[in-house]
Design an enzyme around this catalytic site. Sequence first.
Site, PDB file in Angstrom:
ATOM      1  N   THR A 122       0.860  -1.181   0.000  1.00 60.73           N
ATOM      2  CA  THR A 122       0.000   0.000   0.000  1.00 60.73           C
ATOM      3  C   THR A 122       0.898   1.234   0.000  1.00 60.73           C
ATOM      4  O   THR A 122       1.636   1.464   0.968  1.00 60.73           O
ATOM      5  CB  THR A 122      -0.905  -0.010   1.249  1.00 60.73           C
ATOM      6  N   CYS A 263      -3.443  -2.069   8.944  1.00 58.47           N
ATOM      7  CA  CYS A 263      -3.734  -1.233   7.771  1.00 58.47           C
ATOM      8  C   CYS A 263      -4.482   0.065   8.069  1.00 58.47           C
ATOM      9  O   CYS A 263      -3.979   1.143   7.756  1.00 58.47           O
ATOM     10  CB  CYS A 263      -4.508  -2.048   6.742  1.00 58.47           C
TER      11      CYS A 263
HETATM   12  P1  NAD Z   1       4.896  -7.634   6.810  1.00 57.74           P
HETATM   13  O1  NAD Z   1       5.615  -6.726   7.704  1.00 57.74           O
HETATM   14  O2  NAD Z   1       4.128  -8.776   7.372  1.00 57.74           O
HETATM   15  O3  NAD Z   1       5.886  -8.225   5.711  1.00 57.74           O
HETATM   16  C1  NAD Z   1       6.833  -7.451   5.020  1.00 57.74           C
HETATM   17  C2  NAD Z   1       8.041  -8.340   4.744  1.00 57.74           C
HETATM   18  O4  NAD Z   1       8.903  -7.673   3.835  1.00 57.74           O
HETATM   19  C3  NAD Z   1       8.891  -8.673   5.983  1.00 57.74           C
HETATM   20  O5  NAD Z   1       9.001 -10.073   6.108  1.00 57.74           O
HETATM   21  C4  NAD Z   1      10.233  -8.016   5.683  1.00 57.74           C
HETATM   22  O6  NAD Z   1      11.330  -8.747   6.217  1.00 57.74           O
HETATM   23  C5  NAD Z   1      10.239  -8.019   4.163  1.00 57.74           C
HETATM   24  N1  NAD Z   1      11.163  -7.045   3.545  1.00 57.74           N
HETATM   25  C6  NAD Z   1      11.329  -5.747   3.844  1.00 57.74           C
HETATM   26  N2  NAD Z   1      12.266  -5.196   3.027  1.00 57.74           N
HETATM   27  C7  NAD Z   1      12.668  -6.172   2.181  1.00 57.74           C
HETATM   28  C8  NAD Z   1      13.606  -6.232   1.107  1.00 57.74           C
HETATM   29  N3  NAD Z   1      14.305  -5.164   0.717  1.00 57.74           N
HETATM   30  N4  NAD Z   1      13.762  -7.399   0.468  1.00 57.74           N
HETATM   31  C9  NAD Z   1      13.081  -8.488   0.847  1.00 57.74           C
HETATM   32  N5  NAD Z   1      12.183  -8.510   1.852  1.00 57.74           N
HETATM   33  C10 NAD Z   1      11.978  -7.352   2.509  1.00 57.74           C
HETATM   34  O7  NAD Z   1       3.906  -6.682   5.966  1.00 57.74           O
HETATM   35  P2  NAD Z   1       2.463  -7.043   5.373  1.00 57.74           P
HETATM   36  O8  NAD Z   1       1.424  -6.985   6.438  1.00 57.74           O
HETATM   37  O9  NAD Z   1       2.553  -8.247   4.501  1.00 57.74           O
HETATM   38  O10 NAD Z   1       2.216  -5.762   4.453  1.00 57.74           O
HETATM   39  C11 NAD Z   1       2.929  -5.543   3.252  1.00 57.74           C
HETATM   40  C12 NAD Z   1       2.245  -4.436   2.480  1.00 57.74           C
HETATM   41  O11 NAD Z   1       0.913  -4.853   2.100  1.00 57.74           O
HETATM   42  C13 NAD Z   1       2.054  -3.141   3.276  1.00 57.74           C
HETATM   43  O12 NAD Z   1       2.186  -2.055   2.415  1.00 57.74           O
HETATM   44  C14 NAD Z   1       0.620  -3.248   3.756  1.00 57.74           C
HETATM   45  O13 NAD Z   1       0.045  -1.990   3.996  1.00 57.74           O
HETATM   46  C15 NAD Z   1      -0.047  -3.937   2.585  1.00 57.74           C
HETATM   47  N6  NAD Z   1      -1.248  -4.674   2.929  1.00 57.74           N
HETATM   48  C16 NAD Z   1      -1.294  -5.439   4.053  1.00 57.74           C
HETATM   49  C17 NAD Z   1      -2.444  -6.154   4.360  1.00 57.74           C
HETATM   50  C18 NAD Z   1      -2.514  -6.993   5.605  1.00 57.74           C
HETATM   51  O14 NAD Z   1      -3.616  -7.433   5.937  1.00 57.74           O
HETATM   52  N7  NAD Z   1      -1.426  -7.233   6.320  1.00 57.74           N
HETATM   53  C19 NAD Z   1      -3.551  -6.112   3.495  1.00 57.74           C
HETATM   54  C20 NAD Z   1      -3.467  -5.346   2.343  1.00 57.74           C
HETATM   55  C21 NAD Z   1      -2.310  -4.632   2.062  1.00 57.74           C
END
Ligand code: NAD
Length: 433
Positions: A122, A263
Site C-alpha cells: 500500500t 492497515c
Molecule cells: P509484513 O511486515 O508482514 O511483511 C513485510 C516483509 O517484507 C517482511 O518479512 C520483511 O522482512 C520483508 N522485507 C522488507 N524489506 C525487504 C527487502 N528489501 N527485500 C526483501 N524482503 C523485505 O507486511 P504485510 O502486512 O505483509 O504488508 C505488506 C504491504 O501490504 C504493506 O504495504 C501493507 O500496507 C499492505 N497490505 C497489508 C495487508 C494486511 O492485511 N497485512 C492487506 C493489504 C495490504
Amino acid sequence: MKIVMVGSGYVGLVSGACFADFGHQVTCVDKDETKIAALKDGVIPIYEPGLDKLVAAGSASGRLTFTSDMAAAVRGADAVFIAVGTPSRRGDGHADMVYVHAATREIATALTGFTVIVNKSTVPVGTGDDVERLICEVNPDADFAVVSNPEFLREGAAIDDFKRPDRVVIGGHDERAFAVMREIYRPLALGRSPLIEMSRRGAELTKYAGNAFLATKITFINEMADLCEKVGADVQEVARGIGLDNRIGSKFLHAGPGYGGSCFPKDTLALLKTAEDFASPLRIVEAVVSVNDRRKRAMGRKVIEAAGGDVRGKTVAILGLAFKPNTDDMRDAPSIAIIQALQDAGATLHVYDPKSMEQARSVLKDVVYFDSPYAAMAGADALVIATEWDEFRALDLPRVTALLRTPVLVDLRNIYPRVMVEAAGLAYTAVGR
Ligand code: NAD
C-alpha cells in the site's frame, strides 16, 4: 508465469502461495534470513488459517520456493511483486517508503528481459513514478514497466479473499504489462473477470480511499453506539435497520472498541498526509482518525466505570489481544491502548489470546499471560472481551461468575445477549446497548 514476491509477510506469503496454487512458478524473497530458513523447513512465521497447508502443497509441487537471494530470484522473472511493509513514518504519519525504495534498488540491478514491477504494498499516490525513476537511475538499460496492484485481503480470511476477490485492481500505462497481469490473474476469472484496469495513480488512490471509507463506516457506527447508550437504543438493532438498505450494506457496522490493525490506522494517516501535500483537505477522514484515537482509551475508562469507578490495586482480565480474530497480528490492536489505560489507572492485567501471545510479549509489558481464558479470569475484578475469537463466544458463564472475584463482564465486541449474561449473575456492560 514466473513470479517473484519481494517480502514474505502477511501479503507476500499469502499471495505467493495462492499464485503457486494457481499453477505459476513463484519465488518468495525476504531479507529476513531466519524467516526464509523457517519457511524452507515448512514453518509458517505467522498465523493465518489454511496457510500452512497451502505453503506445504506449493513447496511439495516445486512451484513455491523461498530465498534471500534477490538477484537469483529476479533473473528471468515475468513479474516481480513488491510486498514489503509501508509502516507509518515516525513523526508525520506519512507512509515510510524506505523498504519499498531499498527493495526497488535491489530488484533494479537484477532485471533481465522485459519484467513487470508490481507494487502490491500500500503506497502513496505517485510511488509508481518514483519506482520507475529509481530503476532507471540504477539500471538505465532495464526493460520494464511498473504497475500498481493494491491488495485488499483481510487477515484471518486472507486465502479466501485472495482467491475469490470482489475485484483485482491493476493500474498502469503499458499494454505489455497489462497482458502479463491478465495472464497472472486469469485463473481467477472463471466466467467473470474481476480485473479492473485503470491509471496507476487511480489504483494507488483506490486502496487508500477504500480503507478510509471502511474506517469511516466503523467510526460512524461507533459514534452511533455512544448515542444509543445515551438515548436508550440498541446499536445492533440500529445497525441491522440501516444495514439492510443495499445502499449502505451490513458489513463494517459492528460497534466496538475502535479500529486497529496493520492497515486502517497507518493508511488513514498516510492518506491525510497525501491530502495535506496536495492541499486538498479530507476533513471527514481527519475526524475519523481523531474520533478513533480517542475511542480506544475511552474504552479503558468504560472498563474502569464497569469495575466500580476505580481499578487501583484491582485485577482486570482481558480475553483477546490481536486486533481481530483469526490472526496473531498485534499491530495497532485496540487491546494495547485499553491495557495501557488500565495500567495507568493502577490495575494489574491478566491476559489470554489463542494465537497472538507470542507477538504480544514484545508489545505488552508488565501483563501476566495465561494459557486459557478461565485461568486468566480466576480471581479478577472484571473480565473484558477485547477480541471476538470463537472460543470466547460460548464461555461457561456460571463458571465465569464463580471464578471472578467481582462478577463484571465488559463485552467490547457485543457477542453476548444481555439477558443470558445477567441470568448467570454477572453485571454486563456492552457497546451501544
Ligand atoms: P509484513 O511486515 O508482514 O511483511 C513485510 C516483509 O517484507 C517482511 O518479512 C520483511 O522482512 C520483508 N522485507 C522488507 N524489506 C525487504 C527487502 N528489501 N527485500 C526483501 N524482503 C523485505 O507486511 P504485510 O502486512 O505483509 O504488508 C505488506 C504491504 O501490504 C504493506 O504495504 C501493507 O500496507 C499492505 N497490505 C497489508 C495487508 C494486511 O492485511 N497485512 C492487506 C493489504 C495490504
